[in-house]
Design a protein around this motif. Structure first.
Motif, short mmCIF file in Angstrom:
data_model
loop_
_atom_site.label_atom_id
_atom_site.label_comp_id
_atom_site.label_asym_id
_atom_site.label_seq_id
_atom_site.Cartn_x
_atom_site.Cartn_y
_atom_site.Cartn_z
N TYR A 300 -12.26 -3.29 0.12
CA TYR A 300 -11.10 -2.98 0.04
C TYR A 300 -10.96 -2.53 -1.22
O TYR A 300 -9.52 -1.55 -1.61
N VAL A 301 -11.66 -2.18 -2.26
CA VAL A 301 -10.96 -1.17 -3.73
C VAL A 301 -10.91 0.23 -3.04
O VAL A 301 -9.47 0.48 -3.90
N VAL A 302 -11.25 0.92 -2.16
CA VAL A 302 -10.72 2.39 -1.57
C VAL A 302 -9.57 2.37 -1.23
O VAL A 302 -8.63 3.29 -1.65
N PRO A 303 -9.02 1.28 -0.16
CA PRO A 303 -7.86 1.46 0.05
C PRO A 303 -6.28 0.53 -1.01
O PRO A 303 -5.93 1.46 -0.70
N SER A 308 -2.27 2.30 -3.52
CA SER A 308 -1.76 2.09 -4.99
C SER A 308 -0.74 3.06 -5.29
O SER A 308 0.54 2.58 -5.74
N GLY A 309 -0.43 3.86 -4.75
CA GLY A 309 0.35 5.04 -4.97
C GLY A 309 0.39 5.86 -6.00
O GLY A 309 1.09 6.60 -6.14
N ALA A 325 0.87 -1.79 1.61
CA ALA A 325 0.42 -2.02 -0.18
C ALA A 325 1.30 -2.65 -1.07
O ALA A 325 0.78 -3.67 -2.30
N LYS A 326 2.66 -3.42 -0.35
CA LYS A 326 3.38 -3.74 -1.78
C LYS A 326 2.59 -5.39 -1.76
O LYS A 326 2.76 -6.61 -2.18
N ILE A 327 2.04 -6.07 -0.50
CA ILE A 327 1.29 -7.49 0.08
C ILE A 327 0.05 -7.72 -0.20
O ILE A 327 -0.03 -8.90 -1.24
N PHE A 328 -0.39 -6.57 -0.31
CA PHE A 328 -1.90 -6.94 -0.24
C PHE A 328 -2.67 -6.51 -0.59
O PHE A 328 -3.77 -6.46 -0.85
#
Length: 392
Positions: A300-303, A308-309, A325-328
């Motif tokens: 999960y950490v890399v995505p 995150s932008g 990006a905004k939800i997860f």
């Protein structure tokens, strides 16, 4: 057990039975701060190896080479004797940039014709490419202006001070706000530390959840909602202390600016810690072992960092990717705002960021009791099967 007893039990687990959680919460963010602070301490890219191929071998070409060599951006490591040798040096990565000065360089200048200098850079590394391309262009433009002023001054017999504003009427001044020296440390160190912080919180709350699953007899029919509340209160408090430690060390050791009021920083970090801990608690409950949860967290950490932008602007992503990006990914609502707060003292949507983090955390918290109950029953079934096999 009442709430205070649950918190005491969690403290006993953390400091006596499972001290990894302290390392996860404090170690991740602080170790990454020191690691990347040391890595990016030079701040900017300097002394990029460069190869020169000077076909002209004139006074003008040598002066241009001297201007390039005097720049902190470049370090001339080789003067090639041919174009093939220059390209070979680039291919072997003995140099990352190459400057080729054509044979008629000085002759064309003297006759009033344009002289073209070829600049080549290894685009595989965009940091090298962008930094050196800008520097090379600035050096060559400045050198070109000086030659034009000097030649015109000699032909007309006028002072260079009089000719300079006529030949070069426009001057370019750069004012870089919030990061005037353009150091990469301020840019990367903050975002990577927040990413490590998120990962540490996941590991800590996951360890807490699976410790309870492995010691179900100690819960004494404690209400799940009260158990979850006790976990969150303690881990959230420790996370806030870890964040304050980060701010102190970032400001005093690495001299990262802290321009925003602490109340804004604490509100944002508090919402972020709440969202991450609730998400971690909710997800961890679905895994039968802590190891499996850790594996998923590492994936999960890399995505999370990319989405995150922080490096690639969120606004430049497709609409569907922005939604994901905004939800997860709570880091989306933390990484850029915390950088803006630290470096500039303000961020445009602080209230929105805090609210979105609260919504993510609140949504996960709303379903965490059911998830925890599901995980507990799953562990009970696994334990029952293991006892049956043992008895057989």
């Amino acid at each position: 057990m009442n709430l205070w007893q649950i918190i005491k039990r969690e403290l006993n687990e953390i400091f006596l039975k499972d001290p990894r959680r302290i390392i996860f919460i404090f170690g991740a963010i602080l170790i990454y701060l020191f690691l990347f602070g040391s890595l990016y301490e030079p701040g900017i890219v300097k002394h990029v190896p460069a190869v020169i191929y000077d076909e002209d071998q004139s006074r003008l070409s040598r002066n241009l080479i001297k201007s390039i060599d005097d720049s902190e951006t470049f370090k001339i490591v080789q003067n090639a004797s041919s174009e093939e040798a220059m390209l070979h040096t680039l291919a072997d990565k003995e140099a990352y940039a190459a400057i080729q000065i054509p044979k008629d360089f000085s002759k064309n200048i003297a006759q009033g014709y344009p002289a073209t200098v070829l600049y080549m850079v290894n685009g595989a590394n965009l940091v090298f490419a962008n930094t050196t391309a800008t520097a090379a262009q600035d050096i060559i433009n400045s050198y070109s202006d000086n030659i034009a002023i000097n030649y015109t001054s000699l032909r007309l017999g006028l002072s260079q001070n009089i000719l300079t504003p006529k030949i070069v009427p426009i001057h370019y001044n750069l004012r870089m706000l919030n990061n005037p020296i353009q150091t990469y440390m301020f840019f990367f160190c903050i975002g990577l530390s927040m990413t490590a912080f998120e990962q540490g919180l996941f590991f800590a709350i996951g360890a807490s959840v699976h410790y309870d699953f492995n010691h179900l007899s100690e819960l004494n029919n404690t209400p799940i909602s009260k158990l979850i509340l006790g976990k969150l209160l303690l881990h959230w408090s420790l996370a806030i202390i870890a964040f304050i430690s980060f701010l102190f060390l970032a400001g005093h050791i690495w001299h990262i600016p802290i321009k925003a009021p602490y109340i804004k920083l604490m509100l944002l970090s508090g919402a972020f810690c709440f969202a991450v801990l609730c998400l971690g608690l909710f997800v961890a409950a679905f895994f039968i072992t802590e190891l499996k949860f850790v594996k998923v967290s590492l994936v999960y950490v890399v995505p999370a960092f990319i989405f995150s932008g922080y490096t690639w602007p969120l606004e430049s992503m497709p609409a569907s990717m922005q939604l994901i990006a905004k939800i997860f990914f709570p880091l989306t609502w933390m990484s850029n705002p915390i950088r803006d707060l630290l470096l500039s003292g303000t961020t445009s949507n602080l209230i929105q960021d805090i609210l979105m983090l609260a919504i993510i955390g609140g949504t996960c918290l709303l379903f965490s009791a059911k998830a925890f109950n599901y995980g507990r029953k799953k562990h009970e079934r696994v334990a029952a099967k293991a006892n049956v096999k043992f008895n057989l």
